[in-house]
Write a protein that holds these residues in place. Structure first.
Motif, PDB file in Angstrom:
ATOM      1  N   PHE A   1       8.503  -3.537   8.704  1.00 24.06           N
ATOM      2  CA  PHE A   1       8.010  -2.167   8.528  1.00 24.06           C
ATOM      3  C   PHE A   1       6.485  -2.084   8.474  1.00 24.06           C
ATOM      4  N   ARG A   2       5.820  -3.120   8.964  1.00 24.04           N
ATOM      5  CA  ARG A   2       4.360  -3.107   9.050  1.00 24.04           C
ATOM      6  C   ARG A   2       3.958  -3.487  10.466  1.00 24.04           C
ATOM      7  N   GLU A   3       3.079  -2.690  11.051  1.00 21.87           N
ATOM      8  CA  GLU A   3       2.631  -2.950  12.416  1.00 21.87           C
ATOM      9  C   GLU A   3       1.474  -3.942  12.460  1.00 21.87           C
ATOM     10  N   ASP A   4       0.723  -4.034  11.368  1.00 25.99           N
ATOM     11  CA  ASP A   4      -0.461  -4.891  11.367  1.00 25.99           C
ATOM     12  C   ASP A   4      -0.096  -6.367  11.270  1.00 25.99           C
ATOM     13  N   ILE A   5      -1.015  -7.187  11.745  1.00 23.52           N
ATOM     14  CA  ILE A   5      -0.874  -8.642  11.680  1.00 23.52           C
ATOM     15  C   ILE A   5      -1.658  -9.152  10.466  1.00 23.52           C
ATOM     16  N   PHE A   6      -1.038 -10.006   9.685  1.00 22.95           N
ATOM     17  CA  PHE A   6      -1.630 -10.478   8.438  1.00 22.95           C
ATOM     18  C   PHE A   6      -2.261 -11.853   8.613  1.00 22.95           C
ATOM     19  N   LEU A   7      -3.532 -11.964   8.215  1.00 23.81           N
ATOM     20  CA  LEU A   7      -4.156 -13.268   8.093  1.00 23.81           C
ATOM     21  C   LEU A   7      -3.692 -13.912   6.782  1.00 23.81           C
TER      22      LEU A   7
ATOM     23  N   LYS B   1      -5.022 -14.832   3.863  1.00 18.67           N
ATOM     24  CA  LYS B   1      -5.377 -14.232   2.576  1.00 18.67           C
ATOM     25  C   LYS B   1      -4.567 -12.968   2.314  1.00 18.67           C
ATOM     26  N   ASN B   2      -4.499 -12.081   3.321  1.00 14.96           N
ATOM     27  CA  ASN B   2      -3.759 -10.828   3.158  1.00 14.96           C
ATOM     28  C   ASN B   2      -2.259 -11.072   3.032  1.00 14.96           C
ATOM     29  N   ALA B   3      -1.776 -12.122   3.691  1.00 13.15           N
ATOM     30  CA  ALA B   3      -0.357 -12.460   3.594  1.00 13.15           C
ATOM     31  C   ALA B   3      -0.005 -12.905   2.175  1.00 13.15           C
ATOM     32  N   VAL B   4      -0.883 -13.692   1.565  1.00 14.36           N
ATOM     33  CA  VAL B   4      -0.650 -14.144   0.187  1.00 14.36           C
ATOM     34  C   VAL B   4      -0.656 -12.948  -0.762  1.00 14.36           C
ATOM     35  N   ILE B   5      -1.586 -12.025  -0.566  1.00 16.60           N
ATOM     36  CA  ILE B   5      -1.651 -10.824  -1.410  1.00 16.60           C
ATOM     37  C   ILE B   5      -0.373  -9.999  -1.254  1.00 16.60           C
ATOM     38  N   TYR B   6       0.093  -9.870  -0.007  1.00 16.85           N
ATOM     39  CA  TYR B   6       1.335  -9.132   0.240  1.00 16.85           C
ATOM     40  C   TYR B   6       2.499  -9.802  -0.486  1.00 16.85           C
ATOM     41  N   CYS B   7       2.571 -11.120  -0.399  1.00 20.38           N
ATOM     42  CA  CYS B   7       3.657 -11.856  -1.064  1.00 20.38           C
ATOM     43  C   CYS B   7       3.622 -11.640  -2.579  1.00 20.38           C
ATOM     44  N   LEU B   8       2.423 -11.656  -3.162  1.00 17.79           N
ATOM     45  CA  LEU B   8       2.289 -11.442  -4.598  1.00 17.79           C
ATOM     46  C   LEU B   8       2.756 -10.041  -4.989  1.00 17.79           C
ATOM     47  N   LYS B   9       2.408  -9.049  -4.176  1.00 17.60           N
ATOM     48  CA  LYS B   9       2.866  -7.685  -4.435  1.00 17.60           C
ATOM     49  C   LYS B   9       4.388  -7.592  -4.339  1.00 17.60           C
ATOM     50  N   TYR B  10       4.936  -8.271  -3.347  1.00 13.38           N
ATOM     51  CA  TYR B  10       6.397  -8.264  -3.167  1.00 13.38           C
ATOM     52  C   TYR B  10       7.078  -8.868  -4.391  1.00 13.38           C
TER      53      TYR B  10
ATOM     54  N   TYR C   1      16.995  -5.316  -1.744  1.00 12.51           N
ATOM     55  CA  TYR C   1      17.150  -5.887  -0.409  1.00 12.51           C
ATOM     56  C   TYR C   1      16.162  -5.291   0.599  1.00 12.51           C
ATOM     57  N   LYS C   2      16.015  -3.976   0.603  1.00 13.51           N
ATOM     58  CA  LYS C   2      15.149  -3.334   1.596  1.00 13.51           C
ATOM     59  C   LYS C   2      14.065  -2.461   0.987  1.00 13.51           C
ATOM     60  N   GLY C   3      14.314  -1.951  -0.206  1.00 13.01           N
ATOM     61  CA  GLY C   3      13.397  -0.977  -0.793  1.00 13.01           C
ATOM     62  C   GLY C   3      12.008  -1.514  -1.075  1.00 13.01           C
ATOM     63  N   ILE C   4      11.899  -2.805  -1.383  1.00 12.85           N
ATOM     64  CA  ILE C   4      10.584  -3.378  -1.668  1.00 12.85           C
ATOM     65  C   ILE C   4       9.719  -3.350  -0.413  1.00 12.85           C
ATOM     66  N   TYR C   5      10.324  -3.631   0.738  1.00 18.39           N
ATOM     67  CA  TYR C   5       9.589  -3.520   1.999  1.00 18.39           C
ATOM     68  C   TYR C   5       9.086  -2.090   2.193  1.00 18.39           C
ATOM     69  N   TYR C   6       9.941  -1.124   1.864  1.00 20.11           N
ATOM     70  CA  TYR C   6       9.555   0.288   2.005  1.00 20.11           C
ATOM     71  C   TYR C   6       8.367   0.607   1.100  1.00 20.11           C
TER      72      TYR C   6
ATOM     73  N   SER D   1       5.138  -0.408   2.485  1.00 22.98           N
ATOM     74  CA  SER D   1       4.770   0.145   3.797  1.00 22.98           C
ATOM     75  C   SER D   1       4.384   1.618   3.693  1.00 22.98           C
ATOM     76  N   ASN D   2       4.173   2.109   2.449  1.00 25.65           N
ATOM     77  CA  ASN D   2       3.803   3.516   2.226  1.00 25.65           C
ATOM     78  C   ASN D   2       4.793   4.474   2.878  1.00 25.65           C
ATOM     79  N   ASN D   3       6.070   4.189   2.688  1.00 20.57           N
ATOM     80  CA  ASN D   3       7.130   5.010   3.260  1.00 20.57           C
ATOM     81  C   ASN D   3       7.285   6.316   2.486  1.00 20.57           C
ATOM     82  N   GLU D   4       7.809   7.331   3.163  1.00 18.74           N
ATOM     83  CA  GLU D   4       8.007   8.636   2.511  1.00 18.74           C
ATOM     84  C   GLU D   4       9.051   8.578   1.395  1.00 18.74           C
ATOM     85  N   LEU D   5       9.861   7.512   1.369  1.00 16.09           N
ATOM     86  CA  LEU D   5      10.875   7.371   0.334  1.00 16.09           C
ATOM     87  C   LEU D   5      10.345   6.702  -0.933  1.00 16.09           C
TER      88      LEU D   5
END
Length: 274
Positions: A144-150, A152-161, A232-237, A240-244
């Motif tokens: 649910f993300r179009e951008d490519i993660f380097l 550093k940003n990938a690690v930050i994303y993982c920590l948020k997840y 299962y899926k909501g964390i990805y949402y 991704s700044n989803n409307e839900l």
């Protein structure tokens, strides 16, 4: 209260099952690596489904969060709460001027802290084993993300997840604590908790199938009323700044608040039971 929490922390770590759950982490991670390594052979490297060491911690947690980790959580709750509550072991603690609500609150805090530690170890082993056994690409993608993660940003994303996963674990724990309190035995508590988690997992798929049969899109708010589906899926949402997002946050908080209130009211009526 601090002394009570320390005491309950020690009691939980005296149980062999707690140590076994932590010792299982490296093997859980490695089994997940074998699955994704095989899956990578059939997926394009540009797909978010392709797993390298940067996005593996998230992929590994998604697979285990709704199954093994929830089962470990239920195990901690049943052994720490139901077994001691129904067997009368809490009487010895109550002698030390603590009431039943304080004891259960301390146990709840300890279980949450143990799960935080569990996720932390899982995160560390996921990165270490992922780096050893999976492709060492410099970039990665997430669902649910179009951008490519380097890196550093990938690690930050993982920590948020992982942080959001921890919040959902608090929600599941609140529900399971209440179920464990009203259960008459550890067997009933374990069976009821697992059955409800399975229902919340499978129920959304049943709703989805019926919606497709009737020719409608699955009702997203109904789907995300399940805390397990959010895991299962909501964390990805949420990432991704989803409307839900507002709905998902509301449901998570509702599980925590509603079941915590239920547990409090139940214990308030049962003060004289023990």
């Amino acid at each position: 209260m601090v002394d009570l929490i320390k005491s309950e922390w020690e009691r939980l770590w005296l149980k062999k099952s707690t140590w076994l759950c932590f010792l299982a982490i490296p093997f859980m991670v490695y089994a997940t690596i074998l699955y994704y390594a095989k899956k990578n052979m059939m997926i394009l490297q540009t797909s978010p489904e392709y797993t390298n060491f940067l996005n593996f911690p998230v992929a590994a947690l998604q697979e285990q969060l709704i199954s093994a980790i929830n089962v470990f959580l239920i195990l901690f709750i049943v052994l720490s709460i139901t077994e001691e509550y129904r067997s009368g072991q809490m009487r010895m603690v109550m002698i030390r001027r603590y009431n039943i609500r304080e004891i259960l609150f301390a146990k709840y805090i300890v279980i949450i802290l143990v799960m935080f530690l569990f996720l932390s170890y899982y995160f560390i082993f996921s990165f270490i084993e992922g780096y050893i056994f999976l492709p060492k690409d410099k970039t990665t993608r997430f669902f649910f993300r179009e951008d490519i993660f380097l890196a550093k940003n990938a690690v930050i994303y993982c920590l948020k997840y992982y942080f959001l996963a921890f919040v959902t674990i608090i929600a599941v724990a609140s529900m399971c604590v209440f179920i464990s309190l009203i259960s008459k035995s550890t067997t009933v508590a374990a069976g009821a908790n697992i059955a409800i988690v399975l229902f919340l997992a499978m129920g959304t798929e049943i709703v989805k199938i019926f919606a497709q049969i009737l020719g409608y899109a699955p009702p997203t708010k109904v789907m995300f009323s399940s805390i397990v589906h959010i895991q299962y899926k909501g964390i990805y949402y949420l990432l991704s700044n989803n409307e839900l997002n507002s709905w998902i946050i509301f449901i998570i908080l509702a599980y925590i608040i509603v079941f915590s209130v239920f547990s409090y009211l139940y214990l308030r009526k049962k003060d004289s039971f023990i």
